[in-house]
Design an enzyme around this catalytic site. Structure first.
Site, PDB file in Angstrom:
ATOM      1  CE  LYS A  20      11.670  -1.033 -13.311  1.00 44.22           C
ATOM      2  NZ  LYS A  20      10.898   0.111 -13.806  1.00 44.22           N
ATOM      3  CB  ALA A 107      13.843   8.170  -6.462  1.00 46.84           C
ATOM      4  N   GLY A 108      14.721   6.606  -9.726  1.00 46.29           N
ATOM      5  CA  GLY A 108      14.819   6.970 -11.141  1.00 46.29           C
ATOM      6  C   GLY A 108      13.916   6.179 -12.072  1.00 46.29           C
ATOM      7  N   GLY A 109      13.094   5.271 -11.536  1.00 48.90           N
ATOM      8  CA  GLY A 109      12.255   4.447 -12.409  1.00 48.90           C
ATOM      9  C   GLY A 109      13.007   3.263 -12.976  1.00 48.90           C
ATOM     10  CG  MET A 110      16.239   3.127 -14.531  1.00 49.74           C
ATOM     11  SD  MET A 110      17.859   3.484 -15.233  1.00 49.74           S
ATOM     12  CE  MET A 110      18.311   1.894 -15.918  1.00 49.74           C
ATOM     13  CB  ALA A 111      13.664  -1.562 -10.289  1.00 52.77           C
ATOM     14  N   GLY A 112      16.215   0.603  -8.660  1.00 54.51           N
ATOM     15  CA  GLY A 112      17.447   0.476  -7.881  1.00 54.51           C
ATOM     16  C   GLY A 112      17.168   0.012  -6.458  1.00 54.51           C
ATOM     17  CB  ALA A 115      18.349  -3.795  -7.785  1.00 59.58           C
ATOM     18  CG  ASP A 147       9.134  -2.258 -10.119  1.00 60.51           C
ATOM     19  OD1 ASP A 147       8.282  -2.872 -10.786  1.00 60.51           O
ATOM     20  OD2 ASP A 147       9.450  -1.070 -10.312  1.00 60.51           O
TER      21      ASP A 147
HETATM   22  O1  C5P Z   1       4.636  -2.024  -5.003  1.00 54.88           O
HETATM   23  P1  C5P Z   1       5.327  -0.769  -4.574  1.00 54.88           P
HETATM   24  O2  C5P Z   1       5.228  -0.533  -3.090  1.00 54.88           O
HETATM   25  O3  C5P Z   1       6.731  -0.676  -5.050  1.00 54.88           O
HETATM   26  O4  C5P Z   1       4.569   0.415  -5.278  1.00 54.88           O
HETATM   27  C1  C5P Z   1       4.785   1.765  -4.927  1.00 54.88           C
HETATM   28  C2  C5P Z   1       3.534   2.559  -5.239  1.00 54.88           C
HETATM   29  O5  C5P Z   1       3.324   2.568  -6.654  1.00 54.88           O
HETATM   30  C3  C5P Z   1       2.270   1.949  -4.661  1.00 54.88           C
HETATM   31  O6  C5P Z   1       2.013   2.444  -3.381  1.00 54.88           O
HETATM   32  C4  C5P Z   1       1.214   2.429  -5.649  1.00 54.88           C
HETATM   33  O7  C5P Z   1       0.829   3.755  -5.358  1.00 54.88           O
HETATM   34  C5  C5P Z   1       1.952   2.466  -6.970  1.00 54.88           C
HETATM   35  N1  C5P Z   1       1.728   1.239  -7.777  1.00 54.88           N
HETATM   36  C6  C5P Z   1       0.511   1.065  -8.401  1.00 54.88           C
HETATM   37  N2  C5P Z   1       0.286  -0.040  -9.173  1.00 54.88           N
HETATM   38  C7  C5P Z   1       1.261  -0.961  -9.346  1.00 54.88           C
HETATM   39  C8  C5P Z   1       2.521  -0.796  -8.731  1.00 54.88           C
HETATM   40  C9  C5P Z   1       2.732   0.326  -7.951  1.00 54.88           C
HETATM   41  O8  C5P Z   1      -0.379   1.916  -8.270  1.00 54.88           O
HETATM   42  N3  C5P Z   1       1.014  -2.036 -10.105  1.00 54.88           N
END
Ligand code: C5P
Length: 332
Positions: A20, A107-112, A115, A147
């Site tokens: 994404k 780890a690119g900000g594209m939710a690999g 997915a 994500d």
């Molecule tokens: O939800 P997820 O585990 O993928 O998020 C990874 C990290 O990103 C969380 O531990 C948090 O530090 C940060 N995060 C956040 N607020 C969000 C989503 C993610 O601070 N809405």
């Protein structure tokens, strides 16, 4: 509770889930649980993760594709966690071997990784015949990560809450993207922590802020969408990786309709006028030497779906000239 004996199957299940880009990512002040309230607009793009699930006595994982060496294969892998969570919630006592073929930057900000987890949920649900609804799978997905529900849903959607509460968005047309990929990823948690330091709590979510963006999507107006792209985390990502300013500038010079860091970065996304223009932007980024790899894609595309086992794989960033089964993915 399903008895383990009835779960055995020789089938191989293959699921493809998209990466994404966040067309808009607005971030509120950190809450006591450590998370930030978000107002975001996700678009699924044609860079894919292919997940194959095969019967096994244990839970095991292998990975292929570009940057595969950077993906953990231990218990911290989100796809394995997804299989474990599904098994625990449905009372299944069976294993699975998961194979991930990476087409989305790691780890690119594209939710690999998200997915992978979404695809693993769908694949294991089919392999184990646990028969969960999409809503039930989406609930499990939200427990795995903010994500993870989106790659199940795909297309274009507004995300609220931690980003996990989704409302489909009305979209006309298709949008062409060029991506500048950086070999070294960024930790999402670190980017959010840097965001906290930079804004020091002084932020509020404005529900009306993406009005122009939503209008552009409904109208199929790519130039207006380009002007409306927005990412509250971009400043933090640039603080941690200042060299991201270079692909942003090169893509802009190449005539991109809009440029931004994708999600928490470090992938840089550039909205192009056409598929050909996306290739031109990607080539400009390559020629300037300001990214470790480039990819082009189109969005929106559907969420996680079954694909026939044995159908051709999708290309990954780093596979020169690869063309996906839909003829939409290319690396330059
Ligand atoms: O939800 P997820 O585990 O993928 O998020 C990874 C990290 O990103 C969380 O531990 C948090 O530090 C940060 N995060 C956040 N607020 C969000 C989503 C993610 O601070 N809405």
């Amino acid at each position: 509770m399903t008895s383990p004996g009835s779960l055995r199957t020789d089938r191989e299940i293959r699921v493809r889930a998209p990466g994404k880009v966040n067309l808009s990512l607005r971030v509120g002040a950190r809450e006591p649980d450590g998370y930030h309230p978000l107002a975001t607009v996700f678009q699924a793009v044609s860079l894919y993760e292919d997940v194959t699930a095969r019967p096994s006595d244990e839970l095991t994982l292998t990975v292929s594709g570009a940057q595969a060496d950077r993906v953990p294969t231990d218990d911290s892998n989100l796809a394995l966690l997804a299989a474990r969570l599904l098994a625990a919630r449905t009372g299944v006592d069976a294993g699975v071997h998961l194979h991930l073929h990476k087409g989305v930057p790691v780890a690119g900000g594209m939710a690999g990784g998200s997915a992978d987890a979404a695809a693993a949920l769908l694949a294991c649900d089919a392999l184990w015949r646990t028969g969960l609804s999409r809503e039930e799978l989406s609930g499990l997905a939200a427990e795995l990560g903010s994500d993870v529900p989106f790659p199940l849903a795909g297309h274009t959607a507004v995300g609220t809450g931690r980003g996990h509460l989704l409302t489909p968005a009305m979209v006309r047309g298709e949008y062409h993207w060029a991506f500048a990929v950086r070999a070294e990823g960024l930790s999402t948690a670190r980017v959010f922590a840097t965001f906290d330091e930079l804004i020091a709590g002084g932020t509020r979510l404005d529900a009306e802020a993406d009005r122009a963006l939503m209008h552009a999507l409904r109208a199929g107006d790519a130039p207006a969408l380009g002007r409306a792209l927005h990412n509250d985390l971009q400043h933090a990502a640039l603080e941690l990786a200042p060299s991201l300013a270079e692909p942003l500038a090169v893509a802009e010079d190449a005539g991109a309709l809009g440029v931004l860091v994708s999600g928490s970065g470090p992938t840089v996304a550039a909205l192009a006028r056409s598929r050909q223009h996306a290739v031109v932007i990607a080539a400009a980024i390559t020629a300037a030497g300001v990214a470790d790899d480039v990819a082009t894609a189109v969005g929106p595309v559907p969420g996680a779906r079954f694909v026939p086992a044995g159908s051709p794989g999708v290309p990954s960033p780093g596979v020169p000239g690869g063309t996906g089964p839909e003829g939409l993915d290319r690396t330059v």
